[in-house]
Design an enzyme around this catalytic site. Structure first.
Site, short mmCIF file in Angstrom:
data_model
loop_
_atom_site.label_atom_id
_atom_site.label_comp_id
_atom_site.label_asym_id
_atom_site.label_seq_id
_atom_site.Cartn_x
_atom_site.Cartn_y
_atom_site.Cartn_z
N ASP A 1 49.66 76.81 70.84
CA ASP A 1 50.36 77.23 69.63
C ASP A 1 49.72 76.64 68.38
O ASP A 1 49.47 77.34 67.39
CB ASP A 1 51.83 76.84 69.71
CG ASP A 1 52.67 77.51 68.64
OD1 ASP A 1 53.18 78.61 68.89
OD2 ASP A 1 52.78 76.95 67.53
N ALA B 1 53.61 80.91 67.34
CA ALA B 1 52.50 81.66 67.93
C ALA B 1 52.82 82.03 69.37
O ALA B 1 52.56 83.16 69.81
CB ALA B 1 51.22 80.85 67.85
N ASP B 2 53.39 81.11 70.13
CA ASP B 2 53.79 81.41 71.50
C ASP B 2 54.83 82.52 71.54
O ASP B 2 54.75 83.44 72.36
CB ASP B 2 54.37 80.16 72.16
CG ASP B 2 53.30 79.27 72.77
OD1 ASP B 2 52.21 79.78 73.08
OD2 ASP B 2 53.56 78.07 72.92
N LYS B 3 55.83 82.44 70.68
CA LYS B 3 56.94 83.38 70.76
C LYS B 3 56.56 84.76 70.22
O LYS B 3 56.97 85.79 70.80
CB LYS B 3 58.17 82.81 70.08
CG LYS B 3 58.76 81.64 70.87
CD LYS B 3 60.03 81.08 70.26
CE LYS B 3 59.77 80.23 69.04
NZ LYS B 3 60.96 79.53 68.56
N GLY C 1 54.60 86.19 72.87
CA GLY C 1 55.49 86.63 73.94
C GLY C 1 56.11 87.98 73.66
O GLY C 1 56.26 88.82 74.56
#
Length: 404
Positions: A139, A167-169, A172
């Site tokens: 992230d 960034a991860d979400k 996702g």
């Protein structure tokens, strides 16, 4: 859990946040998500806080509505067991580099031979056609690369990471969308589909919707960056007892605001009445708001602004969300009893579907807690299942340690 994706089975090889967040969304929509973990479990299980070693709070919060099986993919028996699972699945999802997936025997070419209409989706760090294809992605590194840390610079111009794993979400969300698109393609009768949702490219796409700005035109009509968002005055404004968010957006909003603060002279000012001039003068206008807000309390401002239909909001702390009247009215927070972790609080799926029936959410699973059931559904006999348990290829059904 909604029932929109009932009948869809997803093999989920993802770990940490990006992938599990995506597959939790799909599980919330009714898909049967089988979380395939290494024998040691998803590393995110062990991130604290937590009441037991293998069921940390953050793991629990992105792994509901899933079942778990832990398989040693480095062994021939493990690879064979996975192919049995793939044959009964609709979708395979992972968030590893393709070379790693190939090494484990779960690359696209390997699995489409088992399931000719397989929907295969993965979130790499970087698109495989570029020079960064094999670089690790986290992230923080993606926030740095995509420009987000720069946009979030402090008053001294020092870049800062957002205090959330955005960034991860966001990655996702793109991964979840890719699965739904793949299922739509399959429903048209298309053959096996492989969709890559790279983390870096997803964040660049996300940011540049508004930040591409003048560079959208060729030759450019100015630089990148949405000027209104970069104004130093775009912030919660100080009140007599706290802060308030005020966002007059239309001409009507601005006129009503200046009426409210007694600035009749601004009602006919071109910086207010002309949207183009207003865009160029946004710093001046925001500064006028900031000079006015300390004269009243936050509640007084909210009452006055709402009466005039001017967009506004209180500035909540995270803890304030639990007492937010709207969130409580829509039932955003659920108290439940986890089978191993005891009493807990969760945030429900944000979706509301008219006419759709629902079911109780499945709590985040213990490591390999559903192994026997999953292997039985894949068509393995009792002796085969016992052999996998006995030689350590599959972790026997375990539950997380009880709350301490």
């Amino acid at each position: 859990m909604l029932r929109l994706l009932n009948g869809i089975r997803i093999l989920d090889f993802t770990t940490v946040v990006l992938g599990p967040y995506a597959t939790q969304i799909l599980g919330d929509l009714g898909a049967d998500v089988i979380k395939v973990e290494p024998l040691t479990g998803d590393v995110f299980r062990y991130v604290r806080p937590g009441r037991s070693d293998s069921m940390g709070a953050n793991f629990i919060n992105c792994n509901r509505n899933k079942r778990s099986i832990a398989i040693d993919l480095a062994t021939p028996a493990g690879k064979a067991a996975v192919k049995k699972l793939v044959a009964k699945a609709d979708v395979v999802v992972h968030n590893m580099r393709p070379k790693s997936a190939d090494k484990l025997g779960i690359g696209f070419e390997d699995l489409k031979a088992v399931k000719p209409d397989l929907v295969y989706c993965y979130a790499s760090g970087f698109g495989q056609e570029g020079p960064n294809a094999d670089e690790p992605a986290y992230d923080d590194t993606i926030q740095a690369l995509c420009g987000l840390a720069y946009l979030n610079a402090n008053a001294n111009g020092e870049p800062r990471f957002l205090p959330t794993i955005v960034a991860d979400k966001v990655g996702g969300l793109h991964l979840a969308i890719s699965v739904l698109a793949g299922l739509a393609s399959r429903n048209r009768g298309d053959a096996a589909t492989c969709i890559e949702a790279p983390m870096y490219e997803s964040l660049v796409s996300f940011l540049l919707v508004e930040q591409l700005a003048g560079a959208s035109y060729q030759p450019p009509m100015g630089g990148t960056g949405y000027e209104r968002l970069r104004s130093p005055y775009r912030k919660p404004f100080p009140t007599a007892d706290g802060f308030v968010g005020i966002i007059p957006y239309t001409t009507t909003h601005w006129i009503r605001f200046f009426e409210l603060i007694g600035r009749e002279d601004m009602k006919t000012d071109k910086r207010v009445t002309d949207p183009t001039a207003r865009s160029r003068s946004i710093d001046d206008l925001y500064a006028m708001i900031e000079s006015a807000t300390p004269t009243r309390t936050t509640d007084e401002w909210l009452q006055l602004l709402r009466a005039r239909d001017i967009p506004c909001a209180a500035v909540n702390r995270l803890d304030d969300l639990f007492h937010d009247p709207h969130l409580n009215a829509v039932g955003m927070f659920n108290r439940f009893t986890h089978p191993s972790e005891g009493e807990m609080l969760s945030v429900r799926t944000p979706f509301n579907v008219t006419g759709a029936s629902g079911a109780a959410d499945l709590p985040a699973p213990g490591l390999s807690g559903d192994a026997r059931e999953i292997l039985d559904e894949a068509g393995l006999g009792d002796e085969e299942i016992e052999a996998l348990f006995r030689d350590g290829t599959v972790a026997a059904n375990t539950k997380a340690e009880g709350a301490q």
